[in-house]
Motif scaffolding. Structure first.
Motif, short mmCIF file in Angstrom:
data_model
loop_
_atom_site.label_atom_id
_atom_site.label_comp_id
_atom_site.label_asym_id
_atom_site.label_seq_id
_atom_site.Cartn_x
_atom_site.Cartn_y
_atom_site.Cartn_z
N LEU A 199 -43.52 -45.13 -48.64
CA LEU A 199 -43.16 -46.22 -47.75
C LEU A 199 -41.77 -46.76 -48.06
CD1 LEU A 199 -46.53 -48.18 -47.41
CD2 LEU A 199 -45.42 -46.69 -45.73
N VAL A 200 -41.40 -46.76 -49.35
CA VAL A 200 -40.03 -47.15 -49.72
C VAL A 200 -39.04 -46.16 -49.13
CG1 VAL A 200 -38.42 -47.40 -51.65
CG2 VAL A 200 -40.71 -48.37 -51.82
N PHE A 201 -39.39 -44.87 -49.14
CA PHE A 201 -38.55 -43.83 -48.53
C PHE A 201 -38.35 -44.11 -47.04
CE2 PHE A 201 -37.91 -39.80 -46.36
CZ PHE A 201 -36.95 -39.17 -47.15
N LEU A 202 -39.42 -44.45 -46.35
CA LEU A 202 -39.31 -44.80 -44.92
C LEU A 202 -38.44 -46.04 -44.74
CD1 LEU A 202 -42.96 -44.23 -43.63
CD2 LEU A 202 -41.00 -42.68 -43.50
N GLY A 203 -38.53 -46.97 -45.68
CA GLY A 203 -37.69 -48.16 -45.63
C GLY A 203 -36.21 -47.80 -45.73
N GLY A 204 -35.90 -46.76 -46.49
CA GLY A 204 -34.53 -46.30 -46.58
C GLY A 204 -34.01 -45.79 -45.25
N LEU A 205 -34.88 -45.12 -44.50
CA LEU A 205 -34.50 -44.67 -43.16
C LEU A 205 -34.19 -45.85 -42.25
CD1 LEU A 205 -37.13 -41.83 -42.50
CD2 LEU A 205 -34.70 -41.55 -42.98
N VAL A 206 -35.03 -46.86 -42.33
CA VAL A 206 -34.81 -48.06 -41.51
C VAL A 206 -33.51 -48.74 -41.90
CG1 VAL A 206 -35.71 -50.34 -40.92
CG2 VAL A 206 -37.28 -48.41 -41.15
N ARG A 207 -33.26 -48.83 -43.20
CA ARG A 207 -32.05 -49.52 -43.66
C ARG A 207 -30.78 -48.80 -43.22
NH1 ARG A 207 -30.20 -49.77 -49.65
NH2 ARG A 207 -28.70 -48.35 -48.75
N ALA A 208 -30.84 -47.49 -43.08
CA ALA A 208 -29.68 -46.73 -42.62
C ALA A 208 -29.22 -47.22 -41.25
CB ALA A 208 -30.02 -45.23 -42.56
N LEU A 222 -34.19 -44.71 -56.00
CA LEU A 222 -33.88 -43.35 -55.55
C LEU A 222 -34.60 -43.01 -54.26
CD1 LEU A 222 -32.29 -40.84 -56.40
CD2 LEU A 222 -34.38 -40.00 -57.50
N MET A 223 -35.85 -43.44 -54.14
CA MET A 223 -36.62 -43.15 -52.93
C MET A 223 -36.01 -43.81 -51.70
SD MET A 223 -39.09 -41.06 -53.45
CE MET A 223 -37.91 -40.24 -54.51
N GLU A 224 -35.34 -44.95 -51.90
CA GLU A 224 -34.72 -45.62 -50.77
C GLU A 224 -33.33 -45.07 -50.47
OE1 GLU A 224 -33.47 -50.11 -49.29
OE2 GLU A 224 -35.11 -49.85 -50.68
N VAL A 225 -32.60 -44.69 -51.51
CA VAL A 225 -31.21 -44.30 -51.31
C VAL A 225 -31.08 -42.91 -50.68
CG1 VAL A 225 -30.72 -43.16 -53.54
CG2 VAL A 225 -28.94 -44.45 -52.39
N ILE A 226 -32.01 -42.02 -50.94
CA ILE A 226 -31.90 -40.66 -50.39
C ILE A 226 -31.85 -40.68 -48.86
CG2 ILE A 226 -33.13 -38.47 -50.10
CD1 ILE A 226 -34.03 -38.74 -53.02
N PRO A 227 -32.81 -41.31 -48.17
CA PRO A 227 -32.72 -41.35 -46.71
C PRO A 227 -31.60 -42.25 -46.21
CG PRO A 227 -34.58 -42.67 -47.45
CD PRO A 227 -34.07 -41.92 -48.66
N ALA A 228 -31.31 -43.32 -46.95
CA ALA A 228 -30.25 -44.25 -46.51
C ALA A 228 -28.90 -43.54 -46.47
CB ALA A 228 -30.20 -45.47 -47.42
N VAL A 229 -28.62 -42.71 -47.47
CA VAL A 229 -27.34 -41.99 -47.52
C VAL A 229 -27.32 -40.83 -46.54
CG1 VAL A 229 -25.90 -40.52 -48.97
CG2 VAL A 229 -26.76 -42.65 -49.88
N SER A 230 -28.40 -40.06 -46.51
CA SER A 230 -28.41 -38.86 -45.68
C SER A 230 -28.36 -39.17 -44.19
CB SER A 230 -29.65 -38.02 -45.99
OG SER A 230 -30.84 -38.74 -45.73
N MET A 231 -28.86 -40.36 -43.81
CA MET A 231 -28.90 -40.72 -42.40
C MET A 231 -27.80 -41.68 -41.98
SD MET A 231 -31.32 -39.12 -40.85
CE MET A 231 -31.50 -40.12 -39.37
#
Length: 422
Positions: free
Chosen positions: A119-128, A55-64
């Motif tokens: 940091l996993v959340f930040l990783g989601g931003l990068v993955r976007a 969930l921590m990774e998918v939130i930024p990945a989807v929103s961005m």
């Protein structure tokens, strides 16, 4: 139609360098995810904590994702890819510090856990940004007639790294510990930067540089939703991955059900990718373009069956075989879907279409992890996995019944047209 060359894409030097780069990044990312999964569950012993990683990774990945797709279509790809790798390096170094006993010995468990999630959340931003950038960059390294072959080899390398990452993670946790395992991840990101330096900058293919953001995003979304073939493939795969996310619960199976320790965990985590990789090697010689729709439906249905078998099994080799076969059928799905995207997407929209795809399919891995963690918390681990596999079967059957056009999808003519381009 000329004779198919299974090594067509490999005859381009920069594409080979790109494969090395992609291997290093996927290996690092998958190894990091496994090490963090193991560490978090070891700390908490809570299935929901595994779901929260996703969930921590998918939130930024989807929103961005859509905004990232717009940026990728507007900017030079090598520079963007370098920024993505640098950001990942910073994150992996942070996780390296968080798993270093000398650094965190005075920290509370919650502080360590929340820092990992951050940091996993930040990783989601990068993955976007990373997914659309790689998808777009690949198309600049080979001619159009080689796109399908390049997509197959790129996906195959992704699977090799997905095999090696979890397997190495499982053994390295035992041999050198979580801390030095994370150090290895950081080293891989540095190697990826070195590989990228060997590839020249490429021109920007978008004729609408400077296009307003909202107009650009609207165009990308409209293209996907108006192209029924692309939309159908993405949606079907998304639902299958969402409800078939049993791999998110593997630490529980390895530690509490099968009782096979970190080595067995590494084998279980690698089994699906081994199966998918073998499938992709075969598809370099045996194309899946004919009756692609029916093959995609059948593959995802078989995938659901494998997930159910895995959930019910209490025998290690049966579980391993079920996961291996799930990878075989998932590999068929990936090849067909990537071929559809490469053939049906115009060059100037690759970033946005890939971004939409990452919202649907890529992020469904993390949503699937959260769904699996939540359902495991509510109804038990085994029941959660069987429920997910059953929902996959339901969706496939429903899609096959209500969409005869997709069921009859054939990509043979599209492949012939691209292979005949000079």
């Amino acid at each position: 139609m000329t004779k198919k060359d299974p090594y067509a894409a490999l005859r381009y030097k920069e594409f080979n360098t790109f494969l090395l780069l992609r291997f290093a990044m996927v290996f690092a990312w998958s190894m990091q995810f496994i090490v963090i999964e193991w560490q978090v569950y070891s700390i908490t012993k809570d299935p929901l904590s595994l779901g929260l990683i996703g969930l921590m990774e998918v939130i930024p990945a989807v929103s961005m994702a859509l905004f990232a797709g717009h940026i990728v279509d507007q900017k030079e790809k090598k520079g963007l890819l370098l920024k993505c790798i640098l950001a990942f390096s910073v994150i992996s170094f942070g996780l390296f510090l968080l798993t270093w006993p000398a650094v965190v010995q005075d920290y509370a468990t919650k502080t360590i856990l929340y820092s990992i999630y951050f940091l996993v959340f930040l990783g989601g931003l990068v993955r976007a940004f990373l997914g659309p950038t790689i998808f777009s960059f690949l198309s600049l390294l080979v001619p159009k007639k080689v796109y399908p072959n390049a997509a197959t080899w790129s996906s195959s390398v992704w699977q090799i790294a997905s095999v090696a990452g979890p397997a190495v993670a499982g053994f390295s946790i035992t041999l050198i510990g979580v801390h030095w395992s994370m150090c290895s991840v950081f080293g891989c990101s540095l190697f990826a930067m070195l590989a990228l330096s060997q590839i020249e900058k490429k021109p920007i293919m978008n004729p609408k540089i400077g296009e307003p953001v909202m107009q650009s995003l609207s165009e990308g979304i409209k293209f996907v939703f108006n192209n029924k073939t692309v939309l159908g493939a993405i949606t079907l795969d998304m639902v299958a991955v969402l409800f078939g996310g049993a791999v998110a619960l593997l630490p529980i199976f390895a530690q509490d059900i099968l009782k096979v320790g970190p080595e067995g965990f590494g084998f279980l985590r690698a089994a699906p990718a081994v199966g998918a990789f073998i499938t992709m090697l075969i598809t370099a010689y045996v194309p899946l373009s004919k009756n692609a729709g029916m093959k995609l439906l059948s593959a995802i249905f078989a995938f659901g069956i494998c997930i159910i078998v895995f959930g019910l099994s209490t025998i290690f080799w049966v579980s391993l075989l079920a996961l291996f076969l799930s990878g075989v059928f998932d590999g068929i799905s990936v090849v067909i879907r990537q071929t559809i995207l490469q053939l049906k997407t115009p060059d100037h929209m690759r970033g946005r279409v890939s971004a939409v795809n990452s919202m649907f399919v890529g992020s469904s891995n993390e949503l699937g992890a959260f769904e699996s963690g939540l359902t495991a918390k509510l109804m038990g681990t085994v029941t959660a996995v069987v429920f997910g596999g059953s929902m996959t079967l339901f969706v496939v059957l429903t899609t096959g019944i209500i969409s005869p056009t997709f069921r009859k999808l054939d990509l043979t003519k599209d492949l012939e047209e691209h292979e005949n381009q000079e």
